[in-house]
Design an enzyme around this catalytic site. Structure first.
Site, PDB file in Angstrom:
ATOM      1  N   ASP A 191      63.810  31.368  31.714  1.00 41.13           N
ATOM      2  CA  ASP A 191      64.464  30.626  30.644  1.00 41.13           C
ATOM      3  C   ASP A 191      63.880  31.098  29.315  1.00 41.13           C
ATOM      4  O   ASP A 191      62.833  31.753  29.294  1.00 41.13           O
ATOM      5  CB  ASP A 191      64.216  29.130  30.872  1.00 41.13           C
ATOM      6  CG  ASP A 191      64.816  28.271  29.779  1.00 41.13           C
ATOM      7  OD1 ASP A 191      65.942  28.579  29.353  1.00 41.13           O
ATOM      8  OD2 ASP A 191      64.163  27.310  29.346  1.00 41.13           O
ATOM      9  N   LYS A 192      64.549  30.792  28.222  1.00 41.77           N
ATOM     10  CA  LYS A 192      64.050  31.207  26.905  1.00 41.77           C
ATOM     11  C   LYS A 192      63.348  30.061  26.199  1.00 41.77           C
ATOM     12  O   LYS A 192      62.144  30.098  25.964  1.00 41.77           O
ATOM     13  CB  LYS A 192      65.198  31.733  26.036  1.00 41.77           C
ATOM     14  CG  LYS A 192      64.757  32.142  24.631  1.00 41.77           C
ATOM     15  CD  LYS A 192      65.924  32.459  23.744  1.00 41.77           C
ATOM     16  CE  LYS A 192      66.702  31.235  23.345  1.00 41.77           C
ATOM     17  NZ  LYS A 192      65.950  30.338  22.439  1.00 41.77           N
ATOM     18  N   LYS A 239      81.318  30.062  15.707  1.00 44.36           N
ATOM     19  CA  LYS A 239      80.004  30.564  15.291  1.00 44.36           C
ATOM     20  C   LYS A 239      79.650  30.145  13.862  1.00 44.36           C
ATOM     21  O   LYS A 239      78.917  30.848  13.157  1.00 44.36           O
ATOM     22  CB  LYS A 239      79.927  32.093  15.420  1.00 44.36           C
ATOM     23  CG  LYS A 239      80.015  32.596  16.842  1.00 44.36           C
ATOM     24  CD  LYS A 239      79.848  34.108  16.903  1.00 44.36           C
ATOM     25  CE  LYS A 239      79.754  34.613  18.313  1.00 44.36           C
ATOM     26  NZ  LYS A 239      80.914  34.287  19.148  1.00 44.36           N
ATOM     27  N   LYS A 254      78.053  27.425   6.696  1.00 47.54           N
ATOM     28  CA  LYS A 254      77.022  28.380   7.110  1.00 47.54           C
ATOM     29  C   LYS A 254      77.296  28.792   8.543  1.00 47.54           C
ATOM     30  O   LYS A 254      77.898  28.041   9.329  1.00 47.54           O
ATOM     31  CB  LYS A 254      75.619  27.777   6.978  1.00 47.54           C
ATOM     32  CG  LYS A 254      75.288  26.730   8.009  1.00 47.54           C
ATOM     33  CD  LYS A 254      73.827  26.325   7.931  1.00 47.54           C
ATOM     34  CE  LYS A 254      73.521  25.316   9.029  1.00 47.54           C
ATOM     35  NZ  LYS A 254      72.763  24.173   8.594  1.00 47.54           N
ATOM     36  N   ARG A 310      66.193  34.639  13.195  1.00 51.19           N
ATOM     37  CA  ARG A 310      67.544  34.132  13.422  1.00 51.19           C
ATOM     38  C   ARG A 310      68.179  33.920  12.056  1.00 51.19           C
ATOM     39  O   ARG A 310      67.692  33.139  11.240  1.00 51.19           O
ATOM     40  CB  ARG A 310      67.488  32.815  14.199  1.00 51.19           C
ATOM     41  CG  ARG A 310      66.792  32.957  15.531  1.00 51.19           C
ATOM     42  CD  ARG A 310      66.290  31.644  16.072  1.00 51.19           C
ATOM     43  NE  ARG A 310      67.384  30.773  16.503  1.00 51.19           N
ATOM     44  CZ  ARG A 310      67.289  29.944  17.525  1.00 51.19           C
ATOM     45  NH1 ARG A 310      66.171  29.878  18.220  1.00 51.19           N
ATOM     46  NH2 ARG A 310      68.286  29.173  17.878  1.00 51.19           N
ATOM     47  N   GLY A 312      70.799  29.088  27.613  1.00 48.03           N
ATOM     48  CA  GLY A 312      72.019  28.418  27.169  1.00 48.03           C
ATOM     49  C   GLY A 312      72.292  28.641  25.704  1.00 48.03           C
ATOM     50  O   GLY A 312      73.298  28.163  25.170  1.00 48.03           O
ATOM     51  N   ASP A 313      71.416  29.398  25.041  1.00 51.74           N
ATOM     52  CA  ASP A 313      71.544  29.625  23.601  1.00 51.74           C
ATOM     53  C   ASP A 313      72.648  30.622  23.272  1.00 51.74           C
ATOM     54  O   ASP A 313      73.195  31.290  24.139  1.00 51.74           O
ATOM     55  CB  ASP A 313      70.221  30.138  23.028  1.00 51.74           C
ATOM     56  CG  ASP A 313      69.664  29.171  22.004  1.00 51.74           C
ATOM     57  OD1 ASP A 313      70.477  28.541  21.306  1.00 51.74           O
ATOM     58  OD2 ASP A 313      68.437  29.040  21.899  1.00 51.74           O
ATOM     59  N   ARG A 343      74.503  31.638  26.886  1.00 53.69           N
ATOM     60  CA  ARG A 343      75.501  30.582  27.089  1.00 53.69           C
ATOM     61  C   ARG A 343      75.650  30.237  28.573  1.00 53.69           C
ATOM     62  O   ARG A 343      76.750  30.119  29.095  1.00 53.69           O
ATOM     63  CB  ARG A 343      76.860  30.980  26.509  1.00 53.69           C
ATOM     64  CG  ARG A 343      76.858  31.399  25.065  1.00 53.69           C
ATOM     65  CD  ARG A 343      76.275  30.383  24.138  1.00 53.69           C
ATOM     66  NE  ARG A 343      77.004  29.112  24.110  1.00 53.69           N
ATOM     67  CZ  ARG A 343      76.603  28.055  23.395  1.00 53.69           C
ATOM     68  NH1 ARG A 343      75.480  28.109  22.714  1.00 53.69           N
ATOM     69  NH2 ARG A 343      77.301  26.955  23.406  1.00 53.69           N
TER      70      ARG A 343
END
Length: 1123
Positions: A431-432, A606, A625, A654, A735-736, A824
Site C-alpha cells: 500500500d502507499k 481531476k 484548482k 504533488r 487508492g490514490d 485507484r
C-alpha cells in the site's frame, strides 16, 4: 521490453480454418431449408474469425473494420449430434453424470440473491424478507473441524484452537458493544449483533457505527457531521455527511415515530463510494420525495467524529459494505509444507513398492496378503509421522525468535504456520498511504510564473500578505461596515482598473493566497473546553477561534496542508458551514464569504471548484484548482506551467494549479438557472451538469502553482533498494490518484528518476487493447502505471477487454517490469490483483498494508504483513505478521525469513533420513532371514529412537544459521538463492535417500559381519551404532554451533547410556523367540567398543570427506562471506 514473449491469439490459424471448413460442409449438407437460414446466422462468426489468425504485432490499419468483430468470442466448433443409444454409449452417460453432479452442487451452494429493499422507519417487523444478523464472524472453523486426527496432530490442533478462540473472543467483544435504539417507548440498549434492518440507532461521538445506515438526524446545528473512515477506505481524513433534510427539520427526536416514512435502498453492493436511494414521507400532502446519495449514508466500521447521529439501518451483517469488501479468511499453507507433502507421497509409494518386493521375493508363499500388511507395518517408519510435530514446534520457535528480536521491536507473529514463506517471496505488493508514506503533507513550493518561493522564503510571502491587508485600511473598514448593504461602485471600479495596470508581485501573492484559502472543502473543527457539558458545548466551541483549539478536517490531506500553510502566512480559515466560510486576516479582521456553489473533486474531472461571494464587496469569484493535465486547457495561455509542473514532479512534489474567474451578477444568475435545470434532468444528468460547469471553465486567470510533499516513512528508500537487490519485485497498489501515486513512486525510488514510465491508457474494445499491448511491448525496462479500473471493472474498460482476451499476455508483460504501480484500486481490486499474480506466476506473494482497506489484499496473499499505524490496527490484526514500521520488513525477510526456511528444510529432511535409515536396516535384516516379516527392534526402542535418543539433537537444528544476520542484511543478493528452492528439492531429497540407504546397509551388514560369534547381541550392537551415527550426522549438518546444540548431543547420548541399564530385555532379537538378553559385561569390553566405533566411522567418515571436498571445490555463495 519483452520481445521474446509471444502474445498468443485465442486459436491457431489452422484450427480456425478447419472449423470454418467443417461449418461450411455442415451447412451445405443442410440444403436450401432451415439450415441455409442458420448459415446466415453464423456468418458473423466466420467473418470475425480473421482476428484470431492475426499476429499480435501489426499496424493500426488492421483495425479499421467493424468494432463488433473484436467483441466476438471464439465459439465452440459445431459437430453433428449423435442420437439414441449411440450417443449414450459414446459419452452421453458421462454428460448425464456431470450434469447431475453440477445440479447437486448448485443446489447445495446456491447463494442468496441480493435485492433492493424498502425499510420502514422504526418498524423492523414490516420487512418482507429475512435479513442476516448484524454480527461479525472472522472465525475460520466450526466445532466439527476440531475432531482430533491422532496424537501426532495434537500440537497443530491445539495451536489452531487457541488462535481460533482468540478470534472468537475478539468477535464476541465487537458483537457485544451496546448501542441506543430509539423506540416508541424511548431509548433502549441493544447489542450490536441484535440490530435489525429498520431499527433507529443513536450513535454517540467517537463510537463505531455498527451497521450501514441512512443519516436521519444530528445534534449539530448545521445538519451535518464528520465521520472517520480510516478502517473502511484507508483515508485518515474526516468525511462530511449530511442528514436527510426532511427528518432533520423535525422539532424533536420522538417525532420520527409520528411520521409515516420509508427509505428505498439499492441492493447491497461492493462500491463504498456510491449509493442510490430515496426517502419518502407519505403522510404529507403532497408526499415528500428526497433523493439519497453517498453523503447521506453512514457505513459500518466508520467512527462518528462530531456530534450525535441518528440513522435508520438499511444493511446488516455480511451485507454491509465493509464485510462485502473483506474476503473470507483462508487457511494458508506454506510452500515448504506443500513440498514436504510431495516428498511424503513419494515415501509412501516407496513403502508400498518395498513391501511388494519383499512379498514377491518370498514367492507369494502362504497367506501373502497377511505378510504384505506385516511388511507395511515393519517399514512404516519410512513415513515421517513425527515430521509434523517437529515442524510445528520449529515454527513456534521461529515465531518466538521473531517477536524477541530487539532490532524489530513490536513485531507480532499472528499466524505461526508460515514463517518459512518469509524466505521464499518473489513479489511484494505494498500500500502507499501510511505504509510507504507517513500521510503527513507539507507545503513546499509556491510558483507564480516569474518568481518561486520555497520553504526558506515563506517569510517573504507572510510580509506581502500582511502588507496587502494594511495598504487599504479605509476600504476594508468601509467594506466591513457596509457588508449588509454592499455598494456596486467599488466593484465596478476594481473591475475596470484591473486590466489596465500590471499587477505587482505583492498583489499576485495576495490573490494566490486568498484563492488557496477559499478553494477547498476543509472545515475547521474546535474541541469543546473542559468542564462544558451538554449541547451548549457545540455552540460555545463554534465561537472559540483560538488557534490552539482548532483542527482542520477534509477529504484529502493535500487540502489540509494548503489551508494550514495559508494560516502560517497570515490568512486563517476560522469557520465554515454549508453556506459560508470566514477568513481571519493578519490584523484580526474577519472576512465572510458566501458559498454559492461547490464542485467536488472527481477522478474523471481531476479538479474541484467553488463559487463564492464576498459579503463586503458583493464580488462573485469562481475559483478552481486541479491537476496540471486538466487545468492546462482551462487557464489563459502561458509559457511556464508545463515546465514547472515537470520540475516539481521530479522533486516528488504533488502539484496543483490554482486559477480564478470573476463573474458578474448576471453571469452567475444565468449559470445558476442552467445548472439547476441540469441537476433536475433524469437522463444523462452527469453529462449535462458537467457541460454547464465547463461553460464557466474558459480563459481562467492562472494564479499560481503549488507543490506539496507527502513525507516518506523512515528508511523507505534503502529498504526498497534492499528488497530489489534481493530479487523481490515490488508492486504499489493504492487508492490514490494516478499523479499522486506516480509522484510517490519516484520520491521513494520505487521508480528511478531516469526510468521511463508507461501509463496504460483505458481501452474500450479488443482492437484498442491489441494496439495498447503492442505499444507496451516495444518499451524496454520501463515501469508500468495502470489504473485499478483497468484490471477489474463492471464497465467495458480494459478489464473486460484485456483480461478477457489477453489476460496471460498482460500479466506476463507486467511481471517483466522492474516496478508496477496500480492506482485507484478498491479493496476488492487489490485482492484481485494479488490473486491474479499468484495464479499466473505460481510464485510466492506478500502483501503489506496498514488500513482496513488493505485487509482483503493481506488475506489474499501467501504472506500478509500489517503495519500498526495511523489508520488503526485492523490490518495488523488480520495479517500473518504485524510490524510497527515499514523498514522492519528488511530484517524480517533477509534474516528471519532466511533462517526459518533453511532450518525447516534441514529439519524436515533429517527427520525423513531418520526414518529411512532404520527402515533400510529392517529391510537388510529381513533379507538375511529369508525375507521373514520379523521386527528388528521392539517396543520402547522404536519409541525412544524417535524421541529421547535423537529428538533433542535433531530439533536443535532450529538454532542453526548459515550466515550471520549482519551479513544477510549487508548482502541481500543471498536471498535470491532461497527463491529457487534449492535447500529442499527432489535433488536434495534423493541425496538424503542415498545417504540413508548407504548408512543403513553399512550399519546392518557391519553388525552381521563383525559379530558373527556373538550374533545374539546384534540388536544392541546395531542400535548403538545407529544412535552414534545419528548424533554424528546432526553434527555434520550443523553450520554454526550453538551451546544448546552441544548440550542436546551429550544429553541424548547420556539418556541412551543410562537406558541400557534397565532396558536389557529389549535388546534381543525377537525377544521371546530367541530368548536373548543384554549382557552388560559384553558391552563394556574393548572389542564391543572398537567394533561399534568402526561401523560408525565407516558409515559417517565418507560423508564428512565428501562435504569437505564439496566446500573446497564448489562452495556455496554464503561460505565466502562467512569466511
Amino acid at each position: 521490453m519483452a520481445d521474446q514473449i509471444p502474445l498468443y491469439p485465442v486459436r491457431s490459424a489452422a484450427a480456425a480454418a478447419a472449423a470454418s471448413q467443417r461449418r461450411a460442409a455442415y451447412y451445405s449438407a443442410a440444403g436450401p431449408g432451415p439450415g441455409a437460414d442458420r448459415r446466415g446466422r453464423y456468418q458473423l462468426e466466420d467473418e470475425s474469425a480473421h482476428l484470431d489468425e492475426m499476429p499480435l504485432m501489426m499496424s493500426e490499419e488492421g483495425f479499421e473494420n467493424d468494432e463488433s468483430d473484436y467483441h466476438t468470442l471464439p465459439r465452440a466448433r459445431l459437430t453433428r449430434r449423435k442420437r439414441g443409444l449411440e450417443w449414450f454409449v459414446c459419452g452421453g452417460w458421462k454428460f448425464l453424470c456431470t450434469s447431475c453432479c453440477d445440479w447437486l452442487i448448485n443446489v447445495c451452494q446456491r447463494k442468496k440473491e441480493l435485492k433492493a429493499r424498502t425499510v420502514w422507519l422504526g418498524c423492523p417487523e414490516k420487512c418482507e424478507e429475512k435479513h442476516p444478523r448484524n454480527s461479525i464472524k472472522n472465525q475460520k472453523y466450526n466445532v466439527f473441524t476440531f475432531i482430533p486426527g491422532g496424537f501426532v496432530l495434537a500440537v497443530t490442533i491445539a495451536r489452531e484452537a487457541i488462535d481460533e478462540f482468540r478470534r472468537f473472543q475478539r468477535d464476541k467483544e465487537m458483537n457485544s458493544q451496546l448501542y441506543s435504539k430509539l423506540t416508541v417507548r424511548g431509548k433502549v440498549q441493544v447489542k450490536s449483533s441484535d440490530i435489525q434492518v429498520g431499527d433507529l440507532i443513536i450513535v454517540e461521538k467517537n463510537q463505531r457505527i455498527p451497521s450501514d445506515m441512512v443519516f436521519l438526524r444530528t445534534s449539530e446545528k448545521a445538519g451535518s457531521c464528520f465521520i472517520r473512515t480510516d478502517q473502511l477506505d484507508g483515508e485518515t481524513d474526516w468525511k462530511l455527511k449530511v442528514a436527510v433534510s426532511c427528518t432533520q427539520r423535525l422539532p424533536a427526536l420522538g417525532d420520527l415515530f409520528s411520521i409515516s416514512a420509508y427509505v428505498y435502498a439499492q441492493k447491497p453492493q461492493l462500491d463504498i463510494h456510491s449509493f442510490e436511494g430515496t426517502f419518502t414521507r407519505e403522510d404529507s400532502d403532497p408526499p415528500i420525495h428526497e433523493s439519497l446519495s453517498i453523503e447521506n449514508t453512514l457505513w459500518a466500521s466508520t467512527i462518528v467524529a462530531s456530534g450525535t447521529v441518528i440513522g435508520v439501518v438499511i444493511y446488516t451483517g455480511k451485507e454491509t459494505r465493509s464485510v462485502m469488501n473483506t474476503s473470507n479468511p483462508k487457511n494458508k499453507v506454506g510452500l515448504l509444507d506443500l513440498e514436504l507433502n510431495q516428498l511424503t507421497k513419494a515415501l509412501f509409494l516407496a513403502l508400498v513398492v518395498l513391501s511388494v518386493v519383499m512379498v514377491t521375493l518370498q514367492g507369494f508363499a502362504g497367506p501373502w496378503y497377511r505378510n504384505l500388511f506385516r511388511f507395511l507395518l515393519l517399514f512404516s517408519y519410512i513415513i515421517p509421522i513425527s515430521l509434523r510435530v517437529n515442524l510445528d514446534m520449529g515454527k513456534a520457535a521461529y515465531g518466538w525468535m521473531i517477536m524477541k528480536d530487539e532490532n524489530i521491536p513490536g513485531t507480532v507473529v499472528r499466524t505461526s504456520t508460515i514463517p518459512e514463506e518469509l524466505g521464499r517471496l518473489v513479489y511484494l505488493l505494498t500500500d502507499k498511504t501510511g505504509t510507504l508514506t507517513q500521510n503527513e503533507m507539507v507545503f513546499k513550493r509556491l510558483h507564480l510564473g516569474t518568481v518561486s518561493y520555497g520553504t526558506d522564503t515563506m517569510d517573504e510571502i507572510q510580509s506581502h500578505v500582511f502588507n496587502s491587508y494594511l495598504q487599504h485600511p479605509v476600504l476594508k473598514v468601509h467594506s466591513q461596515a457596509s457588508g449588509h448593504n454592499p455598494s456596486s461602485a467599488p466593484l465596478r471600479r476594481s473591475q475596470s482598473s484591473t486590466p489596465k495596470v500590471k499587477k505587482s508581485v505583492s498583489s499576485r501573492i495576495h490573490e494566490a493566497v486568498k484563492a488557496i484559502a477559499l478553494c477547498h472543502n476543509v472545515t475547521p473543527v474546535y474541541e469543546a473546553r473542559a468542564g462544558v457539558t451538554g449541547e451548549t458545548e457545540f455552540a460555545e466551541a463554534d465561537q472559540d477561534f483560538s488557534d490552539e483549539n482548532r483542527t482542520y478536517q477534509a477529504s484529502s490531506p493535500d487540502e489540509v496542508a494548503l489551508v494550514r500553510w495559508t494560516e502560517s502566512v497570515g490568512l486563517t480559515l476560522v469557520s465554515r458551514d454549508l453556506a459560508s466560510m470566514q477568513l481571519k486576516t493578519p490584523s484580526g479582521q474577519v472576512l465572510t464569504y458566501c458559498i454559492l456553489q461547490m464542485f467536488p473533486f472527481t477522478s474523471e474531472s481531476k479538479r474541484m471548484g467553488i463559487i463564492v461571494r464576498d459579503e463586503s464587496t458583493a464580488e462573485i469569484t469562481f475559483y478552481m484548482k486541479g491537476a496540471d493535465v486538466a487545468m492546462s486547457t482551462i487557464v489563459q495561455y502561458n509559457d511556464w506551467l508545463e515546465e514547472e509542473c515537470g520540475n516539481m514532479a521530479r522533486e516528488g512534489l504533488r502539484t496543483l494549479v490554482v486559477a480564478k474567474r470573476t463573474l458578474t451578477e448576471e453571469q452567475y444568475q444565468d449559470f445558476e438557472s442552467r445548472y439547476s435545470q441540469a441537476k433536475l434532468s433524469i437522463h444523462d444528468r452527469t453529462l449535462k451538469v458537467a457541460a454547464v460547469v465547463e461553460s464557466l471553465e474558459r480563459e481562467m486567470e492562472l494564479l499560481c502553482l503549488t507543490g506539496v510533499e507527502d513525507q516518506l516513512q523512515a528508511d523507505v528508500r534503502p529498504t526498497l533498494e534492499m528488497l530489489r537487490n534481493a530479487g523481490i519485485k515490488i508492486w504499489m497498489l493504492t487508492g490514490d490518484k494516478l499523479e499522486t501515486a506516480t509522484c510517490i513512486a519516484k520520491s521513494s525510488h520505487l521508480v528511478s528518476r531516469t526510468q521511463d514510465i508507461h501509463i496504460f491508457r483505458p481501452v474500450t474494445n479488443r482492437g484498442e487493447a491489441h494496439l495498447e499491448l503492442n505499444a507496451f511491448r516495444r518499451k524496454h525496462d520501463c515501469a508500468l502505471v495502470i489504473s485499478g479500473d483497468s484490471l477489474e471493472s463492471s464497465h467495458n474498460t480494459v478489464s473486460q477487454v484485456c483480461l478477457r482476451y489477453y489476460e496471460h499476455e498482460l500479466v506476463e508483460l507486467a511481471c517483466q517490469c522492474p516496478a508496477v504501480v496500480c492506482c485507484r484500486c478498491s479493496p476488492t481490486q487489490k485482492a484481485h490483483i494479488v490473486t491474479l499474480l499468484r495464479q499466473h506466476t505460481r510464485k510466492r506473494t506478500c502483501a503489506i498494508g496498514d488500513g482496513g482497506n488493505d485487509v482483503s489484499m493481506i488475506q489474499a496473499a501467501d504472506c500478509g504483513i500489517g503495519i500498526e499505524g495511523k489508520e488503526g490496527k485492523q490490518a495488523s490484526l488480520a495479517a500473518d505478521f504485524s510490524i510497527t514500521q515499514f523498514r522492519h520488513i528488511g530484517r524480517l525477510l533477509m534474516v528471519h525469513g532466511r533462517n526459518s526456511y533453511k532450518r525447516s528444510a534441514a529439519l524436515g529432511q533429517f527427520v525423513m533420513h531418520r526414518g529411512l535409515i532404520i527402515s533400510t536396516m529392517q529391510a537388510v535384516f529381513s533379507s538375511v532371514f529369508y525375507f521373514a516379516s520379523v521386527p528388528l527392534y521392539q517396543g520402547f526402542l522404536m519409541v525412544g529412537y524417535a524421541t529421547i535418543y535423537t529428538m533433542f539433537p535433531v530439533f536443535s537444528l532450529v538454532l542453526d544459521q548459515d550466515v550471520k544476520p549482519e551479513m544477510a542484511i549487508l548482502y541481500p543478493e543471498l536471498y535470491k538463492d532461497l527463491t529457487k528452492g534449492r535447500s529442499l528439492s527432489f535433488k536434495t531429497f534423493l541425496i538424503w535417500v542415498l545417504i540413508s540407504i548407504y548408512q543403513g546397509g553399512i550399519l546392518m551388514y557391519g553388525a552381521l559381519v563383525l559379530f558373527e560369534a556373538e550374533f545374539v547381541h546384534v540388536v544392541a550392537i546395531s542400535f548403538t551404532a545407529l544412535i552414534l551415527t545419528e548424533l554424528l550426522m546432526v553434527a555434520l549438518t550443523i553450520r554454526t554451533w550453538h551451546w544448546l546444540m552441544v548440550v542436546a548431543e551429550f544429553l541424548s547420548l547420556g539418556c541412551y547410556v543410562a537406558s541400557l541399564a534397565f532396558l536389557n530385555e529389549y535388546f534381543g532379537i525377537g525377544r521371546v523367540s530367541f530368548g536373548a538378553f543384554l549382557d552388560v559385561a559384553f558391552i563394556t569390553t574393548v572389542t564391543f567398543l572398537w567394533k561399534v566405533s568402526a561401523i560408525t566411522v565407516v558409515s559417517c567418515l565418507p560423508l564428512y570427506v565428501l562435504k569437505y571436498l564439496k566446500r573446497k571445490l564448489s562452495p556455496p555463495s554464503y561460505s565466502k562471506l562467512s569466511s
